[in-house]
Design a protein around this motif. Structure first.
Motif, PDB file in Angstrom:
ATOM      1  N   ILE A  39       0.808  -1.230   0.038  1.00 23.71           N
ATOM      2  CA  ILE A  39       0.058   0.123  -0.015  1.00 23.71           C
ATOM      3  C   ILE A  39       0.856   1.211   0.047  1.00 23.71           C
ATOM      4  N   ARG A  40       0.570   2.011  -0.855  1.00 24.61           N
ATOM      5  CA  ARG A  40       1.259   3.380  -0.770  1.00 24.61           C
ATOM      6  C   ARG A  40       1.137   4.363   0.262  1.00 24.61           C
ATOM      7  N   GLU A  41      -0.220   4.621   0.887  1.00 23.91           N
ATOM      8  CA  GLU A  41      -0.627   5.672   1.756  1.00 23.91           C
ATOM      9  C   GLU A  41      -1.429   4.992   2.824  1.00 23.91           C
ATOM     10  N   ALA A  42      -1.064   5.123   4.111  1.00 25.53           N
ATOM     11  CA  ALA A  42      -1.898   4.385   5.249  1.00 25.53           C
ATOM     12  C   ALA A  42      -2.128   5.345   6.452  1.00 25.53           C
ATOM     13  N   ASP A  43      -3.221   5.330   7.039  1.00 23.34           N
ATOM     14  CA  ASP A  43      -3.277   5.916   8.379  1.00 23.34           C
ATOM     15  C   ASP A  43      -3.950   4.800   9.176  1.00 23.34           C
ATOM     16  N   LEU A  44      -3.420   4.777  10.378  1.00 21.41           N
ATOM     17  CA  LEU A  44      -4.064   3.834  10.999  1.00 21.41           C
ATOM     18  C   LEU A  44      -3.746   4.349  12.599  1.00 21.41           C
ATOM     19  N   ALA A  45      -4.561   3.637  13.654  1.00 21.98           N
ATOM     20  CA  ALA A  45      -4.322   4.002  14.931  1.00 21.98           C
ATOM     21  C   ALA A  45      -4.121   2.623  15.816  1.00 21.98           C
ATOM     22  N   ILE A  46      -3.215   2.760  16.660  1.00 24.94           N
ATOM     23  CA  ILE A  46      -3.181   1.323  17.293  1.00 24.94           C
ATOM     24  C   ILE A  46      -3.224   1.932  18.944  1.00 24.94           C
ATOM     25  N   ARG A  47      -4.027   1.395  19.892  1.00 24.16           N
ATOM     26  CA  ARG A  47      -4.339   1.548  21.010  1.00 24.16           C
ATOM     27  C   ARG A  47      -4.030   0.267  21.812  1.00 24.16           C
ATOM     28  N   ILE A  48      -3.230   0.835  22.768  1.00 23.30           N
ATOM     29  CA  ILE A  48      -2.637  -0.480  23.758  1.00 23.30           C
ATOM     30  C   ILE A  48      -3.453  -0.112  25.102  1.00 23.30           C
ATOM     31  N   VAL A  49      -4.256  -1.363  25.565  1.00 21.71           N
ATOM     32  CA  VAL A  49      -5.176  -1.435  26.440  1.00 21.71           C
ATOM     33  C   VAL A  49      -4.900  -2.347  27.293  1.00 21.71           C
ATOM     34  N   ASP A  50      -5.888  -2.236  28.871  1.00 19.23           N
ATOM     35  CA  ASP A  50      -5.553  -3.337  29.762  1.00 19.23           C
ATOM     36  C   ASP A  50      -6.667  -4.236  29.464  1.00 19.23           C
ATOM     37  N   GLU A  51      -6.601  -5.000  30.601  1.00 23.14           N
ATOM     38  CA  GLU A  51      -7.561  -6.511  30.138  1.00 23.14           C
ATOM     39  C   GLU A  51      -9.211  -6.065  30.132  1.00 23.14           C
ATOM     40  N   ASP A  52      -9.334  -4.937  31.156  1.00 24.61           N
ATOM     41  CA  ASP A  52     -10.891  -4.706  31.069  1.00 24.61           C
ATOM     42  C   ASP A  52     -11.116  -3.926  29.887  1.00 24.61           C
ATOM     43  N   GLU A  53     -10.509  -3.205  29.384  1.00 24.20           N
ATOM     44  CA  GLU A  53     -10.971  -2.363  28.002  1.00 24.20           C
ATOM     45  C   GLU A  53     -11.041  -3.610  26.947  1.00 24.20           C
ATOM     46  N   GLY A  54      -9.781  -4.463  26.891  1.00 19.38           N
ATOM     47  CA  GLY A  54      -9.808  -5.408  25.773  1.00 19.38           C
ATOM     48  C   GLY A  54     -10.894  -6.269  25.803  1.00 19.38           C
ATOM     49  N   LEU A  89      -7.147   5.669   5.063  1.00 17.85           N
ATOM     50  CA  LEU A  89      -7.363   5.187   6.353  1.00 17.85           C
ATOM     51  C   LEU A  89      -7.571   3.648   6.458  1.00 17.85           C
ATOM     52  N   LEU A  90      -7.006   3.081   7.160  1.00 13.58           N
ATOM     53  CA  LEU A  90      -6.790   1.389   7.121  1.00 13.58           C
ATOM     54  C   LEU A  90      -7.785   1.116   8.115  1.00 13.58           C
ATOM     55  N   GLY A  91      -7.699   1.613   9.443  1.00 11.20           N
ATOM     56  CA  GLY A  91      -8.606   1.291  10.554  1.00 11.20           C
ATOM     57  C   GLY A  91      -7.656   1.282  11.774  1.00 11.20           C
TER      58      GLY A  91
END
Length: 162
Positions: A39-54, A89-91
């Motif tokens: 892919i040539r362009e990409a926007d993504l977000a990564i969120r690192i969470v605790d067990e409750d949120e996961g 926007l990938l996700g």
């Protein structure tokens, strides 16, 4: 190693203390490796969470009442765009830190290598890869091995029985 996307924007959010977690630059490097040549362009977000949120996210979106290591939420095209139009926007990826730490210890893997693997795995899901059947799983796992090898990370599936 194949060059990464021309433009990559990865937003990293930590929903728990960052101590002992990989730096944002590591998540960006692993994401770029998964996207390289794909892919040539990409926007993504990564969120690192605790067990409750996961657990809450897994229950809400997948109907499974436990925290899992990584959840992938591919972006959906806004209504009105023609078929085949792709936005950069990938996700979003959600990675559950306590699950990752537990799995790394159980599997005798380095924590960073396991985070790298799960980041690559999640990004491939955002690109449309899946492992719903054995043939798809084997193809996805082989691609993960190749990407991780390019990062100097050993085969995450070594020693597993299918």
């Amino acid at each position: 190693m194949t060059r990464g996307p021309t433009r990559l924007d990865v937003a990293i959010g930590y929903a728990l203390p960052r101590r002992g977690l990989p730096a944002a630059t590591s998540f960006r490097k692993w994401s770029a490796a998964a996207l390289a040549g794909r892919i040539r362009e990409a926007d993504l977000a990564i969120r690192i969470v605790d067990e409750d949120e996961g657990r809450a996210l897994n229950r809400h979106y997948r109907g499974k009442d436990y925290a899992t290591n990584v959840l992938s939420f591919p972006a959906e095209l806004p209504e009105g765009l023609p078929e085949g139009v792709r936005l950069p926007l990938l996700g979003d990826l959600v990675i559950c830190a306590p699950v990752v730490a537990r799995e790394a210890a159980e599997q005798a893997k380095s924590l960073n290598a396991h985070y790298a693997h799960l980041t690559v795995h999640g990004v491939l899901h955002l690109l449309g890869w899946d492992h719903e059947d054995d043939k798809d799983a084997e193809a996805m796992e082989q691609l993960e091995r190749e990407i991780l090898a390019g990062l100097g990370i050993e085969d995450p599936y070594a020693g597993e029985l299918r």
